[in-house]
Design a protein around this motif. Structure first.
Motif, short mmCIF file in Angstrom:
data_model
loop_
_atom_site.label_atom_id
_atom_site.label_comp_id
_atom_site.label_asym_id
_atom_site.label_seq_id
_atom_site.Cartn_x
_atom_site.Cartn_y
_atom_site.Cartn_z
N PRO A 143 50.29 57.03 27.10
CA PRO A 143 50.94 55.72 27.15
C PRO A 143 50.83 55.09 28.54
O PRO A 143 50.72 55.79 29.55
CB PRO A 143 52.40 56.03 26.81
N GLN A 144 50.83 53.78 28.55
CA GLN A 144 50.85 52.97 29.76
C GLN A 144 49.73 53.33 30.74
O GLN A 144 49.92 53.55 31.92
CB GLN A 144 52.22 53.06 30.45
N THR A 145 48.52 53.39 30.15
CA THR A 145 47.31 53.60 30.94
C THR A 145 46.32 52.48 30.62
O THR A 145 46.42 51.81 29.60
CB THR A 145 46.66 54.96 30.63
N VAL A 146 45.35 52.31 31.52
CA VAL A 146 44.37 51.24 31.35
C VAL A 146 43.05 51.67 31.97
O VAL A 146 43.03 52.38 32.98
CB VAL A 146 44.86 49.92 31.98
N ALA A 147 41.95 51.28 31.33
CA ALA A 147 40.61 51.46 31.91
C ALA A 147 40.06 50.07 32.21
O ALA A 147 40.22 49.13 31.41
CB ALA A 147 39.71 52.20 30.94
N LEU A 148 39.43 49.93 33.36
CA LEU A 148 38.93 48.64 33.83
C LEU A 148 37.41 48.62 33.85
O LEU A 148 36.77 49.63 34.17
CB LEU A 148 39.44 48.34 35.24
N MET A 149 36.85 47.48 33.51
CA MET A 149 35.43 47.29 33.77
C MET A 149 35.20 47.25 35.28
O MET A 149 36.09 46.86 36.04
CB MET A 149 34.95 45.98 33.14
N ALA A 150 34.00 47.65 35.71
CA ALA A 150 33.73 47.75 37.14
C ALA A 150 33.96 46.41 37.84
O ALA A 150 34.52 46.34 38.94
CB ALA A 150 32.30 48.24 37.36
N SER A 151 33.53 45.31 37.21
CA SER A 151 33.71 43.99 37.82
C SER A 151 35.19 43.63 37.92
O SER A 151 35.63 42.98 38.88
CB SER A 151 32.96 42.93 37.02
N THR A 152 35.97 44.04 36.92
CA THR A 152 37.41 43.76 36.94
C THR A 152 38.10 44.59 38.01
O THR A 152 39.02 44.12 38.71
CB THR A 152 38.03 44.06 35.56
N ALA A 153 37.68 45.85 38.15
CA ALA A 153 38.26 46.70 39.19
C ALA A 153 38.00 46.10 40.57
O ALA A 153 38.89 46.09 41.44
CB ALA A 153 37.66 48.10 39.10
N LYS A 154 36.81 45.58 40.78
CA LYS A 154 36.49 44.95 42.07
C LYS A 154 37.30 43.67 42.26
O LYS A 154 37.76 43.38 43.37
CB LYS A 154 35.00 44.66 42.14
N ARG A 155 37.48 42.93 41.19
CA ARG A 155 38.26 41.69 41.25
C ARG A 155 39.71 41.96 41.61
O ARG A 155 40.33 41.23 42.38
CB ARG A 155 38.16 40.97 39.91
N LEU A 156 40.27 43.05 41.06
CA LEU A 156 41.68 43.36 41.29
C LEU A 156 41.92 44.07 42.61
O LEU A 156 42.93 43.83 43.29
CB LEU A 156 42.23 44.22 40.15
#
Length: 793
Positions: A143-156
Motif C-alpha cells: 500500500p501507498q507506493t508508487v513507481a515513476l517513469m524516468a522523465s517524471t522522476a527527473k521532473r519531480l
C-alpha cells in the motif's frame, strides 16, 4: 568505364543546371513527402507490437445492445475477478484504473499529472514489457507506493535519486517511490507517468462506493482489463464464457443486452469505438496519396527527361558515330538518372529532417511522431533512391539506345508522343486538383463544426475543476464569485455540456412496467446550469437544489424518445434513472431545448439533468468577455488561499469543443500539405515543359514578332495549350473529388452540403497558379529581341 560515365553525367548535369534544379526540387519534395507518409503509416501500424506477448494479449471491452449499441472501452472490477478465477485458459489477467488526474507535491513544489496516473499492481508489469531502472515490480503490491517513469522522476526530483523518497497526492496521502521505469517506445497506448499501487485507490479516493468493486455492471471507461490467452484458448471461447456468466447474473433476456468482446492489443489504436485515435482507412488514404505524389514526380521527371534528350539528339548521334554501343549509351543515361535521383534523395532527406519537428509541434502535439531510426532512414533512402533512379531512367535510356543515327544528327527527334506528354500533365494536375478540392471542403466542414450552434452558449465560459476534498462547501466560492463584476453567472456541475466524458444509464418512465430499450446521457448540475450555458427551458420549471425529492430536467429528444410530443405531458411524471439516484425515482419538472452532448459527428442524445451535490466536479463561470485576464488573476489568488496544496486547472468551453475536432483538423492539414506538394510538382512540370517549348519555338517566336505579332498574342500562343490541359484536369478531378468528399462527410450527422463554389474556388486557384507558372516565361520569350532569337536559332 563507370568513372567516365560519372564524369560525363556530372558535366551534363552542370551544363543544364536549370533543368537539373527542376528535377532535384520536384523529386526531392516528393521523396520528402513519401518518406514522411511512410514514417507516419509505419509508426501507427506498429503501435503496441513491441510487447513479447502482444499477439496473445487482448483488452476486454463491452457493448450495450439496446435500440442503439453503446460501446465502452472499460468494464467492471467484478468482471476482472470472474475472468481471473472462473475462466480457464487465461494465462494472465491484469487490471488497472487509468486516466486519473492527481496533484502531486514533491518537496514544496506542486505538479499536475494531466490524467497520466494509473492504479495497478505487479501483475501489470508481468504481462507488459517495461524496463525497471530501479526497484522490483513486486514492491508495487504494498500500500501507498508508487513507481515513476524516468522523465517524471527527473521532473519531480531533478538529478537526485528518487528511490525511497515520498511524494504526496491529493494534499495529504503519502506515497513512497519504490521504482523508476524506463520510457517505453512512443508508439504505445499503455503509457502513464505514475503507477500507484492498486491497494492505495480507496485511501486516495475514500468516497469510492463499495459496489465499484463488487457490481458486475459497474462499467467505467477508466477501468482496464487485459488478458493473455494460452495456445489452446481462443478469444471466442472467453467471450462465450463471459456471456454465460452475464446471462446467469441478469437473466437470459437481459443478459443478451450485454456483450463482452476481446479486442487484440495491436488493434486498440485503430478502433475508435474503444478509444482508438487513428483509423486504418486514414493510413490507407495517406499511403495512396504518398504513392500518387511519387508517381507524379516520376512522370514529371520522365516527361522532362525525354524532352531534354530530344534536344541532345546531336550529342547522342555523335556518340553513336564514334562507336558508342547501345549498352554504353544505356549505362551513361542510367548513371545520369541515378545521379539526379541521388541528389534529389539527399535534398528530400534534408526537407524531411526539417519537417518532422515542425509537424510534431503543429500537428501531433498529443501524439508526437517518433523520428526515423538512422538505420531505418538509411535503408528507406537507399531503396527510394534506387527505385526512383531505375524506374525513371530505364525508359529514356532504352529509347536513346534505339535512336537512329541519321535522325539524331539532323535533330529530327521527338521521344514519346505529344498526346502522351499532355496526358502526363493532365494526370498530374487532376491529382493535385482532387487534393485541393478536398482541402477546401474539409476547411468548410471543420469551420462549420467549430462555429455552428450547438444549443448552448459556449463563449467566455470558463470551466474550473474542483479538487476532490471531502466536506468542501461551495459557500465561500459563491461569496467570491458574487463579488466579481466580470462574472455574469456560474454553476456547480459535473462537466460542461459537450465533452469526451459522458455518463449514461437506462431508465423507467412513469408507470411503465418495463425499462426503456434505450439509454440516456446524464449530467449533474445545480439550478444555475441553464442560465450559465444559455440552455432554453421550453416547458415547466427549473429544478430546485433544495427539493425534498429528486427532480429532473430532460431534453426534447428524450421527450420524443419516450413517445411524447407535448412537453407539458411529461411534467410531473416519475422517472427512475439508473446511476443517478440509485433506486429512488425522481420527478420530471421541466423540458429543455436540445443541445449537443458530444461532437457533431453524432446525433443529439436523450439527456437527463439532475442535481447531486457530491458529484459537482467543476464550476462553470460565464464571463462578460471584457475582463477575462484580471478575473483569472483574482481566481488564481483565491485558489492559492483556499487550496494551497492543489493546482488550479481551468479551460474555456470553446477550447474543449475545439479538442473534439482535433482529428479533423489534423486530417485537413495533412491533405493540405499533400495538395501543396502535388501542386508544386505539377507547376515544376509545367515550368519545365513551357521552357522546352519556348526553346524549340525560338525561331518561330522571332519570325512572328518580325511580322508584327503582339506580346499578348505570343503569350496567348504559348500558354493556351497548357491552360487547356489544366482545364481538362479540373473536369476530370470534379467527379472524383465530389465522390471522395461526399463519402467522407457521411461520417458526420451534422454536415455541410457540398456546393459548386467549393470546387470552383479550387479550379480558379489551379488556373491562376498555372497562368503564373507559365505566364512569366511566356512573357519573357514574347518581349525578347527577335534579332537575338533568330541569331540564337
Amino acid at each position: 568505364m563507370l568513372k567516365n560515365h560519372v564524369k560525363t553525367a556530372f558535366r551534363s548535369l552542370k551544363r543544364n543546371t536549370y533543368y537539373t534544379g527542376i528535377h532535384i526540387v520536384g523529386l526531392g519534395v516528393a521523396i520528402a513527402c513519401g518518406l514522411f507518409i511512410y514514417r507516419y503509416v509505419t509508426f501507427h501500424l506498429r503501435y503496441d507490437d513491441y510487447h513479447r506477448q502482444a499477439a496473445s494479449t487482448y483488452k476486454v471491452v463491452s457493448n450495450l445492445h439496446m435500440d442503439q449499441t453503446s460501446y465502452n472501452e472499460g468494464v467492471s472490477y467484478a468482471t476482472y475477478e470472474a475472468l481471473k478465477n472462473k475462466v480457464p485458459g487465461i494465462d494472465r489477467a491484469v487490471f488497472s484504473i487509468g486516466s486519473q488526474r492527481l496533484t502531486v507535491r514533491a518537496g514544496q513544489q506542486l505538479f499536475d499529472t494531466d490524467k497520466k496516473v494509473a492504479f495497478a499492481d505487479s501483475g501489470w508489469f508481468g504481462l507488459f514489457d517495461y524496463r525497471w531502472l530501479a526497484g522490483p515490480p513486486g514492491a508495487l503490491d504494498r500500500p501507498q507506493t508508487v513507481a515513476l517513469m524516468a522523465s517524471t522522476a527527473k521532473r519531480l526530483f531533478g538529478n537526485e535519486d528518487a528511490m525511497g523518497k515520498t511524494i504526496y497526492v491529493e494534499q495529504h496521502v503519502p506515497l513512497q517511490v519504490v521504482g523508476v521505469i524506463d520510457e517505453p517506445p512512443s508508439g504505445t497506448t499503455l503509457k502513464n507517468d505514475l503507477y500507484v499501487s492498486f491497494s492505495s485507490f480507496k485511501t486516495i479516493f475514500p468516497n469510492t462506493q463499495d459496489n465499484f468493486f463488487t457490481d458486475w455492471g459497474y462499467n467505467n471507461s477508466t477501468n482496464n482489463i487485459y488478458v493473455s490467452l494460452s495456445d489452446n484458448m481462443s478469444s471466442g471461447k472467453v467471450e462465450h464464457a463471459l456471456q454465460l456468466m452475464t446471462n446467469a447474473l441478469f437473466g437470459e433476456e437481459s443478459g443478451r443486452m450485454f456483450e463482452y468482446k476481446l479486442l487484440p492489443l495491436t488493434e486498440l489504436h485503430f478502433d475508435g469505438r474503444y478509444g482508438g485515435t487513428v483509423q486504418r482507412s486514414l493510413l490507407t488514404t495517406l499511403g495512396a496519396i504518398g504513392m500518387a505524389v511519387l508517381l507524379m514526380a516520376l512522370l514529371n521527371y520522365v516527361n522532362l527527361s525525354l524532352a531534354q534528350y530530344a534536344r541532345r539528339s546531336a550529342e547522342i548521334g555523335t556518340r553513336k558515330v564514334l562507336g558508342s554501343s547501345r549498352r554504353q549509351l544505356f549505362n551513361q543515361f542510367m548513371v545520369e538518372s541515378l545521379g539526379v535521383s541521388g541528389l534529389a534523395t539527399a535534398f528530400g532527406i534534408g526537407l524531411l529532417l526539417l519537417a518532422m519537428p515542425m509537424a510534431n509541434t503543429q500537428l501531433f502535439q498529443n501524439e508526437p511522431l517518433a523520428p526515423f531510426d538512422w538505420p531505418q532512414l538509411l535503408a528507406a533512402s537507399i531503396i527510394t533512391w534506387l527505385s526512383i533512379g531505375l524506374l525513371s531512367g530505364i525508359y529514356p535510356a532504352w529509347a536513346i539506345g534505339r535512336l537512329q543515327v541519321l535522325r539524331a544528327m539532323k535533330q529530327q527527334v521527338s521521344f514519346g508522343t505529344s498526346k502522351g506528354k499532355k496526358a502526363v500533365v493532365v494526370i498530374q494536375n487532376a491529382l493535385s486538383q482532387c487534393l485541393l478540392m478536398a482541402t477546401v471542403v474539409m476547411m468548410v466542414q471543420v469551420h462549420y463544426l467549430r462555429n455552428t450552434d450547438v444549443g448552448f452558449d459556449r463563449e467566455y465560459v470558463l470551466m474550473v475543476s474542483l479538487p476532490k476534498i471531502a466536506g468542501d462547501e461551495p459557500a465561500p466560492w459563491r461569496t467570491f464569485l458574487d463579488a466579481q463584476p466580470s462574472v455574469l453567472a456560474y454553476s456547480f456541475c459535473f462537466r460542461s455540456p459537450a465533452n469526451h466524458d459522458q455518463r449514461g444509464g437506462t431508465l423507467r418512465y412513469d408507470d411503465r412496467a418495463d425499462w426503456e430499450s434505450w439509454a440516456a446521457k446524464s449530467t449533474f448540475a445545480d439550478s444555475a446550469y441553464l442560465e450559465t450555458f444559455g440552455i432554453n427551458l421550453l416547458a415547466g420549471r427549473n429544478f430546485r437544489t433544495d427539493a425534498s425529492a429528486e427532480e429532473y430536467l430532460i431534453n426534447e429528444t428524450m421527450m420524443r424518445q419516450l413517445g411524447v410530443e407535448d412537453p407539458s405531458a411529461v411534467l410531473g411524471k416519475s422517472l427512475l434513472y439508473g446511476g443517478m439516484y440509485g433506486e429512488s425515482p425522481g420527478t420530471i419538472v421541466g423540458v429543455v431545448g436540445d443541445y449537443n452532448t458530444h461532437s457533431l459527428r453524432e446525433p443529439i442524445q436523450p439527456t437527463v439533468i439532475g442535481y447531486h451535490k457530491d458529484l459537482a466536479q467543476s464550476i462553470a463561470i460565464k464571463l462578460n468577455g471584457q475582463q477575462t485576464a484580471p478575473f483569472i488573476d483574482r481566481l488564481e489568488r483565491e485558489w492559492a488561499a483556499r487550496y494551497p496544496g492543489e493546482l488550479l486547472r481551468y479551460q474555456f468551453v470553446d477550447a474543449q469543443i475545439e479538442h473534439l475536432y482535433a482529428s479533423e483538423r489534423i486530417l485537413q492539414k495533412l491533405i493540405w500539405v499533400a495538395a501543396a506538394v502535388a501542386i508544386l510538382i505539377g507547376c515544376l512540370g509545367l515550368l519545365g515543359l513551357i521552357s522546352l517549348n519556348v526553346l524549340q519555338r525560338t525561331k518561330e517566336i522571332g519570325i512572328r514578332k518580325v511580322l508584327g505579332a503582339t506580346v499578348t498574342g505570343i503569350v496567348t500562343l504559348l500558354a493556351k495549350d497548357f491552360v487547356k490541359l489544366v482545364g481538362i484536369a479540373i473536369l476530370l478531378a470534379l467527379p472524383i473529388a465530389w465522390w471522395m468528399m461526399d463519402n467522407w462527410l457521411e461520417d458526420f450527422v451534422y454536415r455541410i452540403d457540398i456546393q459548386w463554389w467549393m470546387f470552383a474556388a479550387a479550379g480558379i486557384a489551379a488556373v491562376v497558379i498555372a497562368l503564373f507558372t507559365v505566364g512569366w516565361l511566356a512573357i519573357r520569350a514574347a518581349v525578347a529581341n527577335p534579332v537575338e532569337s533568330l541569331r540564337d536559332e
